[in-house]
Motif scaffolding. Structure first.
Motif, PDB file in Angstrom:
ATOM      1  N   SER A 356       0.828  -1.207   0.000  1.00  0.00           N
ATOM      2  CA  SER A 356       0.000   0.000   0.000  1.00  0.00           C
ATOM      3  C   SER A 356       0.862   1.257   0.000  1.00  0.00           C
ATOM      4  O   SER A 356       0.499   2.267  -0.594  1.00  0.00           O
ATOM      5  CB  SER A 356      -0.917  -0.002   1.227  1.00  0.00           C
ATOM      6  OG  SER A 356      -0.192   0.230   2.420  1.00  0.00           O
ATOM      7  N   TRP A 381      -7.965  -3.443  -3.454  1.00  0.00           N
ATOM      8  CA  TRP A 381      -7.884  -2.892  -2.105  1.00  0.00           C
ATOM      9  C   TRP A 381      -6.445  -2.608  -1.672  1.00  0.00           C
ATOM     10  O   TRP A 381      -6.179  -2.411  -0.496  1.00  0.00           O
ATOM     11  CB  TRP A 381      -8.519  -3.881  -1.108  1.00  0.00           C
ATOM     12  CG  TRP A 381      -9.934  -4.215  -1.461  1.00  0.00           C
ATOM     13  CD1 TRP A 381     -11.055  -3.495  -1.170  1.00  0.00           C
ATOM     14  CD2 TRP A 381     -10.383  -5.355  -2.194  1.00  0.00           C
ATOM     15  NE1 TRP A 381     -12.174  -4.102  -1.669  1.00  0.00           N
ATOM     16  CE2 TRP A 381     -11.798  -5.259  -2.311  1.00  0.00           C
ATOM     17  CE3 TRP A 381      -9.757  -6.458  -2.775  1.00  0.00           C
ATOM     18  CZ2 TRP A 381     -12.570  -6.217  -2.971  1.00  0.00           C
ATOM     19  CZ3 TRP A 381     -10.515  -7.407  -3.435  1.00  0.00           C
ATOM     20  CH2 TRP A 381     -11.898  -7.278  -3.529  1.00  0.00           C
ATOM     21  N   ASP A 384      -5.506   0.168   0.717  1.00  0.00           N
ATOM     22  CA  ASP A 384      -6.004   0.124   2.087  1.00  0.00           C
ATOM     23  C   ASP A 384      -5.615  -1.220   2.704  1.00  0.00           C
ATOM     24  O   ASP A 384      -6.317  -2.218   2.550  1.00  0.00           O
ATOM     25  CB  ASP A 384      -7.525   0.297   2.118  1.00  0.00           C
ATOM     26  CG  ASP A 384      -8.068   0.476   3.532  1.00  0.00           C
ATOM     27  OD1 ASP A 384      -7.365   0.096   4.489  1.00  0.00           O
ATOM     28  OD2 ASP A 384      -9.194   0.992   3.675  1.00  0.00           O
ATOM     29  N   GLU A 387      -8.375  -3.106   4.845  1.00  0.00           N
ATOM     30  CA  GLU A 387      -9.402  -3.833   4.097  1.00  0.00           C
ATOM     31  C   GLU A 387      -8.811  -5.078   3.431  1.00  0.00           C
ATOM     32  O   GLU A 387      -9.475  -6.110   3.317  1.00  0.00           O
ATOM     33  CB  GLU A 387     -10.024  -2.912   3.040  1.00  0.00           C
ATOM     34  CG  GLU A 387     -10.889  -1.802   3.614  1.00  0.00           C
ATOM     35  CD  GLU A 387     -12.125  -2.341   4.319  1.00  0.00           C
ATOM     36  OE1 GLU A 387     -12.580  -3.440   3.975  1.00  0.00           O
ATOM     37  OE2 GLU A 387     -12.630  -1.662   5.235  1.00  0.00           O
ATOM     38  N   THR A 388      -7.544  -4.971   3.004  1.00  0.00           N
ATOM     39  CA  THR A 388      -6.902  -6.122   2.372  1.00  0.00           C
ATOM     40  C   THR A 388      -6.778  -7.277   3.343  1.00  0.00           C
ATOM     41  O   THR A 388      -7.093  -8.432   3.019  1.00  0.00           O
ATOM     42  CB  THR A 388      -5.508  -5.719   1.853  1.00  0.00           C
ATOM     43  OG1 THR A 388      -5.637  -4.643   0.926  1.00  0.00           O
ATOM     44  CG2 THR A 388      -4.827  -6.891   1.161  1.00  0.00           C
ATOM     45  N   ARG A 391      -9.737  -9.364   4.017  1.00  0.00           N
ATOM     46  CA  ARG A 391     -10.153 -10.250   2.924  1.00  0.00           C
ATOM     47  C   ARG A 391      -9.225 -11.450   2.763  1.00  0.00           C
ATOM     48  O   ARG A 391      -9.399 -12.244   1.846  1.00  0.00           O
ATOM     49  CB  ARG A 391     -10.215  -9.458   1.607  1.00  0.00           C
ATOM     50  CG  ARG A 391     -11.431  -8.554   1.535  1.00  0.00           C
ATOM     51  CD  ARG A 391     -11.356  -7.562   0.387  1.00  0.00           C
ATOM     52  NE  ARG A 391     -12.627  -6.872   0.208  1.00  0.00           N
ATOM     53  CZ  ARG A 391     -13.076  -5.874   0.976  1.00  0.00           C
ATOM     54  NH1 ARG A 391     -12.329  -5.432   1.975  1.00  0.00           N
ATOM     55  NH2 ARG A 391     -14.252  -5.318   0.759  1.00  0.00           N
TER      56      ARG A 391
END
Length: 493
Positions: A356, A381, A384, A387-388, A391
């Motif tokens: 990121s 993503w 971020d 958020e990664t 997931r």
């Protein structure tokens, strides 16, 4: 004439002592050193409490006498008394704990001139730090107990010249104390930090991980008051990522807060390593922008020295000079493939955050693929990391061919592409995957295999892959994240 006679001395004559007899005023070298004995009592007490939580009456009594004779609080002998509590009641101890392992100026001096009493005092304080950091007991652990241990471990890190949390994570911020990895002398009071720190850091992280596993994490997360006492660490994040599918409501919200907080802390450290990365050469075909931040003050003064007026003692500036800051840039594509199996959680967290950060640099197109037996494209993503991580699904086996099927089509211009592959390379289809990696290397793309991107730089790599990468001319980088940052900065320069 009478011959001279040799003078004789009667046995036991006090006026004529035997030259070979020891001086009664000199100390007996065979006599025990009382201060050394006191130090030994403290260390035996430490070892006894580490290996058996039950009190040993003889050692407890002897240690108590030593501590009281030194004028120190008896809480030094009780692992249930936190160091924060001791310092709160006895503020003068704070500086003594923090400077505990600083170089001792008397460590290399004549032993007869050392302050033995001071060494006994240091032994008492050092024993307390080790007792609280290593005596963690057994059974369930509460959030308060974990928080207290983390605070006590922070005192051990301060004693070694680090900031709290730095040894457990392996990330140095450069603030405070001697630099990690530098020796501080080998005397009685000055252990060699270059040998201590690489050993103590991973061990502390292991103790912390064990405490977190013994904690009823779901119950703690369901109580916002208890959850607020948790200090995020890599071990805690690993547990949260593994268990996030079983959390909901307040527990899930508290888990997300902890993950977000940890991600922000790690990102702040990594960003300082990346922020100086430059992309492309300076473009001198265009004049520099005439703004104050681009003003080249040194060059301006040098070029205008001919206008110096010695009578007025003034420098007249008739021209300002500015630095070129615009760079010639070619879009670079960075493809990060990371193994998200259970043994690679540290790498997953670090690489997600690192990707990121690089994604925020100009003209760098970052793609992120994670895999175990299946692969997932996390590129949408990548900006971020929080958020990664939510997931990802840690665990399972490893099949890198699934990840290569997603990653290889992303190579549009090989000469401007780097593929970073982070794994321990214990693969199900090893030969097939290596053939695909070799094809990427032959295409002209830069291929960087990384053993694992851990904070402490530890991690095993499949020897079969290691040898073939070496023969190919793409040796596996060691697991420390700093080396990966350096390689990527060189590619983008």
């Amino acid at each position: 004439m009478t011959a001279p006679t040799t003078p004789t001395t009667r046995t036991g004559d006090p006026a004529a002592p035997d030259p070979a007899a020891p001086d009664p005023a000199a100390p007996d070298p065979a006599a025990p050193d009382p201060d050394e004995n006191r130090r030994q009592v403290l260390y035996w007490h430490l070892l006894a409490r580490l290996f058996d939580p039950a009190e040993q009456p003889a050692l407890e009594t002897a240690s108590l006498a030593v501590v009281e004779d030194l004028g120190l609080p008896t809480g030094l002998l009780d692992p249930r008394t936190s160091i924060d509590s001791l310092v709160q009641r006895h503020p003068d101890l704070a500086a003594q704990f923090e400077n505990l392992l600083a170089p001792d100026p008397d460590s290399d001096a004549d032993p007869s001139g050392r302050d033995r009493a001071a060494e006994v005092r240091r032994a008492a304080l050092y024993s307390k730090i080790l007792l609280n950091a290593l005596a963690t007991g057994t059974g369930p652990v509460s959030a308060g107990q974990l928080s207290r241990w983390q605070a006590d471990a922070g005192w051990l890190e301060r004693a070694l010249g680090c900031q709290p949390g730095e040894l457990r994570t392996g990330r140095r911020t450069g603030a405070g104390g001697p630099a990690v990895g530098t020796g501080t002398g080998g005397g009685t009071g000055s252990p060699d930090l270059s040998t201590l720190i690489p050993v103590i850091g991973p061990e502390l992280a292991g103790i912390e991980a064990d405490l977190i596993k013994r904690m009823r994490l779901r119950e703690v997360l369901a109580d916002s008051g208890l959850a607020s006492k948790l200090i995020p660490s890599m071990s805690l994040i690993e547990q949260l990522l593994h268990d996030k599918g079983n959390l909901d409501g307040v527990a899930l919200a508290n888990a997300k807060k902890l993950i977000r907080r940890f991600v922000d802390e790690v990102a702040q450290v990594l960003r300082t390593q990346v922020e100086k990365a430059t992309v492309g050469e300076l473009d001198r075909s265009m004049p520099p922008k005439r703004v104050y931040r681009n003003l080249d003050l040194k060059r301006t003064i040098d070029k205008n020295l001919v206008n110096w007026n010695p009578d007025e003692e003034k420098l007249y500036v008739d021209r300002l000079y500015y630095r070129h800051t615009v760079r010639k840039t070619t879009p670079q594509r960075l493809i990060v493939v990371v193994d998200q199996s259970g043994s690679m959680v540290d790498s997953m967290v670090n690489c997600t955050i690192l990707a990121s950060i690089f994604a925020g640099l100009p003209k760098v197109d970052v793609h992120l693929v994670a895999y175990d037996t299946r692969a997932v494209d996390l590129t949408p993503w990548v900006h971020d990391p929080f958020e990664t991580l939510l997931r990802t699904q840690l665990g399972g086996g490893t099949d890198g061919t699934a990840a290569m099927a997603l990653a290889q089509p992303k190579i549009a211009e090989p000469v401007n592409t780097v593929m970073v592959w982070i794994s321990d390379f214990y693969e199900w289809r090893g030969e097939e995957l290596f053939a695909q990696m070799a094809a990427v290397h032959r295409s002209g793309a830069k291929f960087i295999p990384v053993g694992s991107v851990t904070s402490a730089g530890r991690g095993s790599v499949n020897p079969w892959f290691r040898e073939r990468f070496k023969d190919q001319g793409t040796p596996v980088l060691s697991g420390h994240i700093g080396k990966l940052v350096h390689e990527l900065k060189n590619f983008l320069a």
